[in-house]
Design a protein around this motif. Structure first.
Motif, mmCIF file in Angstrom:
data_model
loop_
_atom_site.group_PDB
_atom_site.id
_atom_site.type_symbol
_atom_site.label_atom_id
_atom_site.label_comp_id
_atom_site.label_asym_id
_atom_site.label_seq_id
_atom_site.Cartn_x
_atom_site.Cartn_y
_atom_site.Cartn_z
ATOM 1 N N GLY A 1 0.755 -1.243 0.000
ATOM 2 C CA GLY A 1 0.000 0.000 0.000
ATOM 3 C C GLY A 1 0.781 1.285 0.000
ATOM 4 O O GLY A 1 0.202 2.350 0.218
ATOM 5 N N PHE A 2 2.096 1.236 -0.234
ATOM 6 C CA PHE A 2 2.897 2.450 -0.301
ATOM 7 C C PHE A 2 3.261 2.750 -1.752
ATOM 8 O O PHE A 2 3.639 1.844 -2.511
ATOM 9 C CB PHE A 2 4.176 2.308 0.526
ATOM 10 N N LYS A 3 3.141 4.000 -2.117
ATOM 11 C CA LYS A 3 3.558 4.445 -3.445
ATOM 12 C C LYS A 3 4.931 5.093 -3.278
ATOM 13 O O LYS A 3 5.050 6.276 -2.966
ATOM 14 C CB LYS A 3 2.552 5.429 -4.023
ATOM 15 N N VAL A 4 5.973 4.301 -3.482
ATOM 16 C CA VAL A 4 7.328 4.731 -3.127
ATOM 17 C C VAL A 4 8.015 5.430 -4.295
ATOM 18 O O VAL A 4 8.049 4.915 -5.415
ATOM 19 C CB VAL A 4 8.182 3.520 -2.685
ATOM 20 N N GLN A 5 8.561 6.592 -4.011
ATOM 21 C CA GLN A 5 9.467 7.269 -4.936
ATOM 22 C C GLN A 5 10.886 7.024 -4.407
ATOM 23 O O GLN A 5 11.261 7.556 -3.362
ATOM 24 C CB GLN A 5 9.165 8.768 -4.993
ATOM 25 N N TYR A 6 11.620 6.220 -5.138
ATOM 26 C CA TYR A 6 12.917 5.701 -4.664
ATOM 27 C C TYR A 6 14.031 6.317 -5.491
ATOM 28 O O TYR A 6 14.129 6.074 -6.690
ATOM 29 C CB TYR A 6 12.893 4.185 -4.812
ATOM 30 N N ASN A 7 14.859 7.153 -4.862
ATOM 31 C CA ASN A 7 15.919 7.862 -5.568
ATOM 32 C C ASN A 7 17.262 7.687 -4.875
ATOM 33 O O ASN A 7 17.315 7.406 -3.673
ATOM 34 C CB ASN A 7 15.592 9.358 -5.629
ATOM 35 N N SER A 8 18.329 7.897 -5.629
ATOM 36 C CA SER A 8 19.671 7.825 -5.058
ATOM 37 C C SER A 8 20.276 9.216 -4.961
ATOM 38 O O SER A 8 19.926 10.128 -5.723
ATOM 39 C CB SER A 8 20.582 6.949 -5.925
ATOM 40 N N TYR A 9 21.187 9.384 -4.007
ATOM 41 C CA TYR A 9 21.933 10.635 -3.903
ATOM 42 C C TYR A 9 22.599 10.950 -5.234
ATOM 43 O O TYR A 9 22.543 12.085 -5.720
ATOM 44 C CB TYR A 9 23.016 10.521 -2.826
ATOM 45 N N GLU A 10 23.257 9.952 -5.788
ATOM 46 C CA GLU A 10 24.008 10.170 -7.027
ATOM 47 C C GLU A 10 23.077 10.561 -8.172
ATOM 48 O O GLU A 10 23.382 11.472 -8.947
ATOM 49 C CB GLU A 10 24.785 8.901 -7.395
ATOM 50 N N GLY A 11 21.937 9.879 -8.271
ATOM 51 C CA GLY A 11 21.002 10.166 -9.349
ATOM 52 C C GLY A 11 20.434 11.574 -9.286
ATOM 53 O O GLY A 11 20.123 12.177 -10.313
ATOM 54 N N LEU A 12 20.310 12.112 -8.074
ATOM 55 C CA LEU A 12 19.759 13.457 -7.888
ATOM 56 C C LEU A 12 20.841 14.518 -7.706
ATOM 57 O O LEU A 12 20.526 15.696 -7.532
ATOM 58 C CB LEU A 12 18.817 13.474 -6.679
ATOM 59 N N GLY A 13 22.100 14.097 -7.724
ATOM 60 C CA GLY A 13 23.191 15.050 -7.549
ATOM 61 C C GLY A 13 23.267 15.625 -6.142
ATOM 62 O O GLY A 13 23.713 16.756 -5.940
ATOM 63 N N LEU A 14 22.854 14.828 -5.147
ATOM 64 C CA LEU A 14 22.873 15.268 -3.757
ATOM 65 C C LEU A 14 24.106 14.733 -3.034
ATOM 66 O O LEU A 14 24.662 13.705 -3.417
ATOM 67 C CB LEU A 14 21.614 14.788 -3.027
ATOM 68 N N SER A 15 24.515 15.417 -1.985
ATOM 69 C CA SER A 15 25.646 14.977 -1.177
ATOM 70 C C SER A 15 25.155 14.128 -0.012
ATOM 71 O O SER A 15 24.175 14.484 0.660
ATOM 72 C CB SER A 15 26.418 16.180 -0.642
ATOM 73 N N THR A 16 25.862 13.024 0.257
ATOM 74 C CA THR A 16 25.498 12.188 1.406
ATOM 75 C C THR A 16 25.687 12.933 2.723
ATOM 76 O O THR A 16 25.090 12.572 3.734
ATOM 77 C CB THR A 16 26.336 10.900 1.420
ATOM 78 N N ALA A 17 26.514 13.984 2.707
ATOM 79 C CA ALA A 17 26.719 14.773 3.923
ATOM 80 C C ALA A 17 25.443 15.490 4.355
ATOM 81 O O ALA A 17 25.325 15.930 5.500
ATOM 82 C CB ALA A 17 27.831 15.792 3.714
ATOM 83 N N ASP A 18 24.470 15.601 3.451
ATOM 84 C CA ASP A 18 23.220 16.297 3.757
ATOM 85 C C ASP A 18 22.106 15.350 4.188
ATOM 86 O O ASP A 18 20.959 15.777 4.357
ATOM 87 C CB ASP A 18 22.756 17.094 2.535
ATOM 88 N N GLY A 19 22.413 14.065 4.371
ATOM 89 C CA GLY A 19 21.385 13.069 4.643
ATOM 90 C C GLY A 19 20.520 13.369 5.852
ATOM 91 O O GLY A 19 19.290 13.259 5.785
ATOM 92 N N LEU A 20 21.135 13.766 6.963
ATOM 93 C CA LEU A 20 20.362 14.055 8.171
ATOM 94 C C LEU A 20 19.442 15.251 7.982
ATOM 95 O O LEU A 20 18.290 15.246 8.428
ATOM 96 C CB LEU A 20 21.290 14.301 9.355
ATOM 97 N N ARG A 21 19.946 16.277 7.313
ATOM 98 C CA ARG A 21 19.118 17.459 7.102
ATOM 99 C C ARG A 21 17.962 17.162 6.145
ATOM 100 O O ARG A 21 16.864 17.702 6.299
ATOM 101 C CB ARG A 21 19.988 18.605 6.566
ATOM 102 N N LEU A 22 18.196 16.296 5.174
ATOM 103 C CA LEU A 22 17.146 15.959 4.218
ATOM 104 C C LEU A 22 15.996 15.207 4.871
ATOM 105 O O LEU A 22 14.833 15.398 4.517
ATOM 106 C CB LEU A 22 17.735 15.136 3.066
#
Length: 343
Positions: A51-72
């Motif tokens: 029952g979940f409609k999941v949008q599953y993305n990667s840091y690399e695919g979105l150009g995001l830094s893993t250092a921002d994980g907690l803030r995200l």
């Protein structure tokens, strides 16, 4: 029929019909080439099937830094986020107490430490970042890939070495090396261009990332486990029904158990593959030189954990969370036989 939406580099997974769709935005560090990917993909498929409609993305695919994980995850930009614990420690040193360099050098001792710290870790995560723990698991023993001739850990002196946690940087500096902070995807070109002389990662990650193409010597001396956290935004989590929370908890508990088993079972084969041994079965074969680990090397890391890593961590942790030394001593310290002293 619901669809699991994945970033461009990810495959599409079909999900079965359910009573209602609950959106869930999930951000991951795991790439499809990683040995850990199928377990996470299966967890996501389970959510969609329930029952979940999941949008599953990667840091690399979105150009995001893993250092921002907690803030995200704190901002609820993503409802569920994968975070490398050592990277998270830049936002709060307390989290790094889970997997301090040199304290838990094998998977068995690391799981003991993680289990001891889980509750206090989750309490701090809730208080500081409005998030809660869904899973904690390691990539595996973090070992050295070097594009330099080394025979012992003392030969790291003078080399530039990729680091991804503050305590790892403290350890490297104690051996006379220069730590260079890089995300995983930045390491291969850095090794190729001579920006760094060595990198630290697990045998499987290095093999799947083709690090042996740009390194010559493998020192399989484990200094940590690179524990990953999977966290949910607390506000989003509490907005779910009890049944929905149970579905997510069960899926990620299964994922956690699978990843611990994987971390314990596949790394010897990856070392064999990296160093061109006939026993290589699952990984890509390379021809690195295998450096034999000595008792002196193990002792040097253990001594550095006590004399360098713990004091460095305590000074950072107490600065933002007074009393964290006692919490650590009562949990990880007691479980692993270490005693930290506040300055």
């Amino acid at each position: 029929m619901k669809t699991l939406t994945i970033a461009a580099t990810f495959c599409v997974v079909a999900a079965s019909a359910a009573v209602a769709d609950t959106p869930a935005r999930v951000l991951t560090q795991i790439l499809p080439t990683a040995k850990q990917y199928p377990n996470e993909a299966a967890a996501i498929a389970t959510l969609n099937e329930n029952g979940f409609k999941v949008q599953y993305n990667s840091y690399e695919g979105l150009g995001l830094s893993t250092a921002d994980g907690l803030r995200l995850v704190s901002d609820n930009a993503f409802n569920i986020t994968s975070v490398q614990i050592g990277t998270a420690a830049r936002d709060d040193a307390f989290f790094e107490g889970l997997d301090l360099i040199g304290v838990s050098p094998d998977m068995e001792s690391l799981r003991t430490a993680v289990d001891a710290y889980r509750d206090v870790f989750d309490a701090r995560l809730r208080e500081r970042f409005g998030a809660t723990v869904l899973a904690l698991w390691p990539f595996g023993p973090q070992i050295f890939y070097c594009n330099a001739e080394i025979g012992t850990i003392e030969d790291l002196a003078g080399l530039k070495i990729r680091s991804f946690t503050p305590s790892m940087s403290a350890l490297l500096e104690s051996f006379g090396a220069t730590p260079v902070t890089l995300n995983f995807g930045e390491v291969y070109p850095a090794l190729q261009r001579g920006v760094t002389d060595c990198g630290v990662t697990s045998p499987t990650s290095g093999n799947s990332g083709a690090w042996p193409e740009v390194t010559t010597h493998q020192l399989p001396l484990s200094v940590s486990g690179s524990v990953q956290g999977i966290f949910a935004n607390l506000g989003w989590w509490e907005s779910l029904t009890e049944e929905e929370r149970t579905t997510i908890s069960d899926a990620y508990a299964k994922l956690e158990d699978q990843q611990w088993v994987l971390a314990s079972e596949i790394n010897d084969d990856a070392v064999a593959c990296n160093t061109g041994q006939e026993s290589c079965a699952e990984g890509t074969p390379f021809d690195m030189t295998l450096v034999e680990i000595s008792d002196d090397d193990r002792t040097a890391v253990s001594d550095a954990a006590t004399t360098v890593v713990l004091p460095d961590w305590i000074s950072r942790c107490e600065a933002t969370y007074p009393g964290c030394t006692k919490i650590w001593n009562d949990t990880v310290g007691a479980a692993r036989g270490f005693t930290a002293s506040a300055p």
